[in-house]
Enzyme design. Sequence first.
Site, PDB file in Angstrom:
ATOM      1  N   GLY A 257      33.050  32.203  11.854  1.00  0.00           N
ATOM      2  CA  GLY A 257      33.191  31.767  13.245  1.00  0.00           C
ATOM      3  C   GLY A 257      34.610  31.313  13.550  1.00  0.00           C
ATOM      4  O   GLY A 257      35.101  30.348  12.955  1.00  0.00           O
TER       5      GLY A 257
ATOM      6  N   ILE B 262      35.779  24.789  16.226  1.00  0.00           N
ATOM      7  CA  ILE B 262      35.524  24.036  14.992  1.00  0.00           C
ATOM      8  C   ILE B 262      36.006  24.831  13.771  1.00  0.00           C
ATOM      9  O   ILE B 262      36.648  24.290  12.875  1.00  0.00           O
ATOM     10  CB  ILE B 262      34.028  23.665  14.905  1.00  0.00           C
ATOM     11  CG1 ILE B 262      33.694  22.659  16.014  1.00  0.00           C
ATOM     12  CG2 ILE B 262      33.666  23.106  13.532  1.00  0.00           C
ATOM     13  CD1 ILE B 262      32.227  22.270  16.120  1.00  0.00           C
TER      14      ILE B 262
ATOM     15  N   VAL C 297      29.175  38.583   9.583  1.00  0.00           N
ATOM     16  CA  VAL C 297      28.620  38.250   8.268  1.00  0.00           C
ATOM     17  C   VAL C 297      27.156  38.664   8.239  1.00  0.00           C
ATOM     18  O   VAL C 297      26.376  38.338   9.139  1.00  0.00           O
ATOM     19  CB  VAL C 297      28.779  36.737   7.990  1.00  0.00           C
ATOM     20  CG1 VAL C 297      28.034  36.343   6.723  1.00  0.00           C
ATOM     21  CG2 VAL C 297      30.264  36.391   7.873  1.00  0.00           C
TER      22      VAL C 297
ATOM     23  N   HIS D 286      64.087  14.051  31.706  1.00  0.00           N
ATOM     24  CA  HIS D 286      64.798  14.888  30.743  1.00  0.00           C
ATOM     25  C   HIS D 286      65.294  14.026  29.589  1.00  0.00           C
ATOM     26  O   HIS D 286      65.817  12.944  29.836  1.00  0.00           O
ATOM     27  CB  HIS D 286      65.990  15.566  31.419  1.00  0.00           C
ATOM     28  CG  HIS D 286      66.822  16.362  30.470  1.00  0.00           C
ATOM     29  ND1 HIS D 286      66.417  17.598  30.008  1.00  0.00           N
ATOM     30  CD2 HIS D 286      68.005  16.095  29.862  1.00  0.00           C
ATOM     31  CE1 HIS D 286      67.338  18.064  29.164  1.00  0.00           C
ATOM     32  NE2 HIS D 286      68.316  17.169  29.060  1.00  0.00           N
TER      33      HIS D 286
HETATM   34  P1  FAD Z   1      26.149  13.252  20.040  1.00  0.00           P
HETATM   35  O1  FAD Z   1      27.508  12.786  19.796  1.00  0.00           O
HETATM   36  O2  FAD Z   1      25.652  14.407  19.217  1.00  0.00           O
HETATM   37  O3  FAD Z   1      25.212  11.984  19.823  1.00  0.00           O
HETATM   38  C1  FAD Z   1      23.827  12.057  19.876  1.00  0.00           C
HETATM   39  C2  FAD Z   1      23.259  10.982  18.998  1.00  0.00           C
HETATM   40  O4  FAD Z   1      21.855  10.919  19.247  1.00  0.00           O
HETATM   41  C3  FAD Z   1      23.402  11.241  17.507  1.00  0.00           C
HETATM   42  O5  FAD Z   1      24.100  10.189  16.895  1.00  0.00           O
HETATM   43  C4  FAD Z   1      21.972  11.334  16.979  1.00  0.00           C
HETATM   44  O6  FAD Z   1      21.804  10.685  15.736  1.00  0.00           O
HETATM   45  C5  FAD Z   1      21.206  10.577  18.049  1.00  0.00           C
HETATM   46  N1  FAD Z   1      19.808  10.990  18.164  1.00  0.00           N
HETATM   47  C6  FAD Z   1      19.319  12.255  18.218  1.00  0.00           C
HETATM   48  N2  FAD Z   1      17.979  12.221  18.389  1.00  0.00           N
HETATM   49  C7  FAD Z   1      17.631  10.905  18.436  1.00  0.00           C
HETATM   50  C8  FAD Z   1      16.402  10.236  18.604  1.00  0.00           C
HETATM   51  N3  FAD Z   1      15.260  10.889  18.787  1.00  0.00           N
HETATM   52  N4  FAD Z   1      16.411   8.886  18.588  1.00  0.00           N
HETATM   53  C9  FAD Z   1      17.571   8.191  18.424  1.00  0.00           C
HETATM   54  N5  FAD Z   1      18.754   8.783  18.270  1.00  0.00           N
HETATM   55  C10 FAD Z   1      18.786  10.128  18.284  1.00  0.00           C
HETATM   56  N6  FAD Z   1      34.464  17.221  21.278  1.00  0.00           N
HETATM   57  C11 FAD Z   1      35.592  16.894  21.909  1.00  0.00           C
HETATM   58  O7  FAD Z   1      35.568  16.619  23.105  1.00  0.00           O
HETATM   59  N7  FAD Z   1      36.795  16.854  21.243  1.00  0.00           N
HETATM   60  C12 FAD Z   1      36.889  17.166  19.934  1.00  0.00           C
HETATM   61  O8  FAD Z   1      37.976  17.110  19.366  1.00  0.00           O
HETATM   62  C13 FAD Z   1      35.711  17.523  19.241  1.00  0.00           C
HETATM   63  N8  FAD Z   1      35.761  17.826  17.931  1.00  0.00           N
HETATM   64  C14 FAD Z   1      34.608  18.115  17.271  1.00  0.00           C
HETATM   65  C15 FAD Z   1      34.686  18.419  15.929  1.00  0.00           C
HETATM   66  C16 FAD Z   1      33.549  18.722  15.204  1.00  0.00           C
HETATM   67  C17 FAD Z   1      33.647  19.028  13.741  1.00  0.00           C
HETATM   68  C18 FAD Z   1      32.283  18.694  15.874  1.00  0.00           C
HETATM   69  C19 FAD Z   1      31.015  18.968  15.114  1.00  0.00           C
HETATM   70  C20 FAD Z   1      32.191  18.391  17.225  1.00  0.00           C
HETATM   71  C21 FAD Z   1      33.361  18.118  17.940  1.00  0.00           C
HETATM   72  N9  FAD Z   1      33.331  17.832  19.303  1.00  0.00           N
HETATM   73  C22 FAD Z   1      34.488  17.535  19.959  1.00  0.00           C
HETATM   74  C23 FAD Z   1      32.073  17.833  20.083  1.00  0.00           C
HETATM   75  C24 FAD Z   1      31.565  16.405  20.292  1.00  0.00           C
HETATM   76  O9  FAD Z   1      31.345  15.798  19.056  1.00  0.00           O
HETATM   77  C25 FAD Z   1      30.296  16.445  21.117  1.00  0.00           C
HETATM   78  O10 FAD Z   1      30.511  17.162  22.302  1.00  0.00           O
HETATM   79  C26 FAD Z   1      29.844  15.029  21.475  1.00  0.00           C
HETATM   80  O11 FAD Z   1      29.618  14.274  20.320  1.00  0.00           O
HETATM   81  C27 FAD Z   1      28.572  15.083  22.330  1.00  0.00           C
HETATM   82  O12 FAD Z   1      28.186  13.785  22.630  1.00  0.00           O
HETATM   83  P2  FAD Z   1      26.668  13.418  22.921  1.00  0.00           P
HETATM   84  O13 FAD Z   1      26.660  11.961  23.250  1.00  0.00           O
HETATM   85  O14 FAD Z   1      26.075  14.364  23.877  1.00  0.00           O
HETATM   86  O15 FAD Z   1      25.883  13.662  21.544  1.00  0.00           O
HETATM   87  P1  AMP Z   2      31.811  28.377  18.840  1.00  0.00           P
HETATM   88  O1  AMP Z   2      30.478  28.655  19.480  1.00  0.00           O
HETATM   89  O2  AMP Z   2      32.959  28.324  19.778  1.00  0.00           O
HETATM   90  O3  AMP Z   2      31.766  27.237  17.878  1.00  0.00           O
HETATM   91  O4  AMP Z   2      32.120  29.652  17.934  1.00  0.00           O
HETATM   92  C1  AMP Z   2      31.248  30.166  16.970  1.00  0.00           C
HETATM   93  C2  AMP Z   2      31.666  31.590  16.658  1.00  0.00           C
HETATM   94  O5  AMP Z   2      30.904  32.091  15.547  1.00  0.00           O
HETATM   95  C3  AMP Z   2      31.428  32.576  17.812  1.00  0.00           C
HETATM   96  O6  AMP Z   2      32.675  33.109  18.177  1.00  0.00           O
HETATM   97  C4  AMP Z   2      30.500  33.629  17.211  1.00  0.00           C
HETATM   98  O7  AMP Z   2      30.833  34.933  17.647  1.00  0.00           O
HETATM   99  C5  AMP Z   2      30.738  33.495  15.712  1.00  0.00           C
HETATM  100  N1  AMP Z   2      29.627  33.999  14.887  1.00  0.00           N
HETATM  101  C6  AMP Z   2      28.289  33.771  15.065  1.00  0.00           C
HETATM  102  N2  AMP Z   2      27.553  34.408  14.097  1.00  0.00           N
HETATM  103  C7  AMP Z   2      28.438  35.056  13.284  1.00  0.00           C
HETATM  104  C8  AMP Z   2      28.320  35.893  12.105  1.00  0.00           C
HETATM  105  N3  AMP Z   2      27.134  36.204  11.548  1.00  0.00           N
HETATM  106  N4  AMP Z   2      29.458  36.383  11.544  1.00  0.00           N
HETATM  107  C9  AMP Z   2      30.677  36.074  12.077  1.00  0.00           C
HETATM  108  N5  AMP Z   2      30.840  35.312  13.185  1.00  0.00           N
HETATM  109  C10 AMP Z   2      29.762  34.794  13.789  1.00  0.00           C
END
Ligand code: FAD
Ligand code: AMP
Length: 477
Positions: A187, A191, A244, A450
């Site tokens: 992907g 991420i 993949v 600047h």
């Molecule tokens: P979440 O942050 O997913 O929080 C939901 C919470 O609900 C979780 O802690 C979970 O444990 C809890 N929960 C679930 N079900 C229950 C339940 N039944 N009872 C109690 N608790 C529950 N976004 C950005 O804007 N900038 C970035 O740089 C960025 N980098 C990222 C990097 C990575 C590796 C990943 C995985 C994500 C990244 N994101 C980034 C995306 C970002 O993390 C999410 O968009 C954001 O966390 C969403 O917030 P949310 O509050 O909707 O949910």
């Molecule tokens: P994002 O949704 O931006 O996190 O990106 C995930 C990426 O994974 C997308 O661009 C998909 O096209 C790619 N992807 C999903 N399944 C596969 C797979 N089997 N092999 C290679 N790439 C994939």
Amino acid sequence: MAQSFDLVVIGGGPGGYEAAIRAAQLGMKVACIEKRLHKGKPALGGTCLNVGCIPSKALLDSTHRFHDAVHGLSAHGITVGEVAIDVKAMQARKDTVVGNLTGGIAQLFKGNGVTWLQGSGKLLAGRKVEFTPLEGAVETIDAQHVILATGSVPVNIPVAALVEDLIVDSTGALEFQSVPKRLGVIGAGVIGLELGSVWSRLGAEVVVLEAVDAFLPACDKAVAKEAMKILGKQGLDIRLGARVTGTEAKGKSVTVKFADKDGEHSEVFDKLIVAVGRRPFTDGVFSTDSGITLDERRFVHVDNQCRTSVPGVYAIGDLVRGPMLAHKAMEEGMMVAELIGGHHAQVNYDTIIGVIYTHPEIAWVGKTEEQAKSEGIDIKTGQFAFAVNGRALASNDAQGFVKFVADAATDRLLGMHVIGPGAGDIVHQGMISLEFGASVEDLQLMTFAHPTLSEVVHEAALSVDGRAIHAVQRKKK
Ligand code: FAD
Ligand code: AMP
């Protein structure tokens, strides 16, 4: 007697915790249910603070410094001895950053009088919430209003089932304790590119397999093309159109089979990161008779102010339509708290910024050139490179450009696209301009300090009308 609250928020990520704090500021009695255990301890902050935005940025920062020490300092005349990376220390620093921030949310809850209920919440019929504590007996809570904010989890694909410490999702990829020699990433999304960059900078040979032929399809094409060129030069081997089809883990290595236009291939890696997207987390979040409905993509169905199909119940963040971004979740949380508090509020979904924290960063807001054209808008564009910007050159960090897309008839700004140093911050100038309905001329007439990176914004605006100064442009008017 059952506990009762004005507002119960299920999920303590950026969406949920911001909603809870704002509602408490507005005078409501608020509980936030969060079940997460991070490294064995209950933790607020959701995906973003624990296993998303923050730890990934901590590792991106550490590895950028390492890479710069090895490859960048000599240009400044600085000689250092042998540069080494202590991965365990790097990970410990990341964990400290995460711990400080998640602990900070717990303090903010205390300070604002938000009750943190540690355990799982489930919406039942009649706006009741079943609370299953991490320890103790299940109870039913009465709620005047409920916000579902349970976020998202990584998508798992059967062709790459996770194998501990070998085939991992984004959470596992933040925890490697040594640098893999050969790293596969499935992907080429945000991420995949960020985590691929982290380990590539420390010396891993990184191959990114992307099923789709287009690179970063959400970005403006010119930016995506430049990103592909720059990231490729950095050593990321990005293979587009490579789907993949299977994986086999054996001992300490994993064989990945993939298909492209030339047929079937296989590659062997020390580790494989599966970064194929995220899905909304709805498992056990509401009972079937709660009245909550899902949309066609299995997100909780909401209107444009995050109301679900049940009166008094809202859903926000990654659980609902729109980009899966922390700041989008936060703004929705704030909006819903205001609405419940009886105020007017809305989120402008047209000005949500996207950022990819590679080096250089990639950031955008508003319409791409392709999008605007497909909507039949007669556009004009302007682009200016960091390569001739004094500040960027002084810092030896001058790759990329700023591009504007504007309405040719009205001069109104439609989009801003940046690849370059500090893009994630610079792009906010575009967001503010779009919010205020600025024209290109507005930006042309402003004075930019600047020498700053932001001068590229000024020049890009000037270049829309062929009048940039630090590039030879045929004057259009
Ligand atoms: P979440 O942050 O997913 O929080 C939901 C919470 O609900 C979780 O802690 C979970 O444990 C809890 N929960 C679930 N079900 C229950 C339940 N039944 N009872 C109690 N608790 C529950 N976004 C950005 O804007 N900038 C970035 O740089 C960025 N980098 C990222 C990097 C990575 C590796 C990943 C995985 C994500 C990244 N994101 C980034 C995306 C970002 O993390 C999410 O968009 C954001 O966390 C969403 O917030 P949310 O509050 O909707 O949910
Ligand atoms: P994002 O949704 O931006 O996190 O990106 C995930 C990426 O994974 C997308 O661009 C998909 O096209 C790619 N992807 C999903 N399944 C596969 C797979 N089997 N092999 C290679 N790439 C994939």
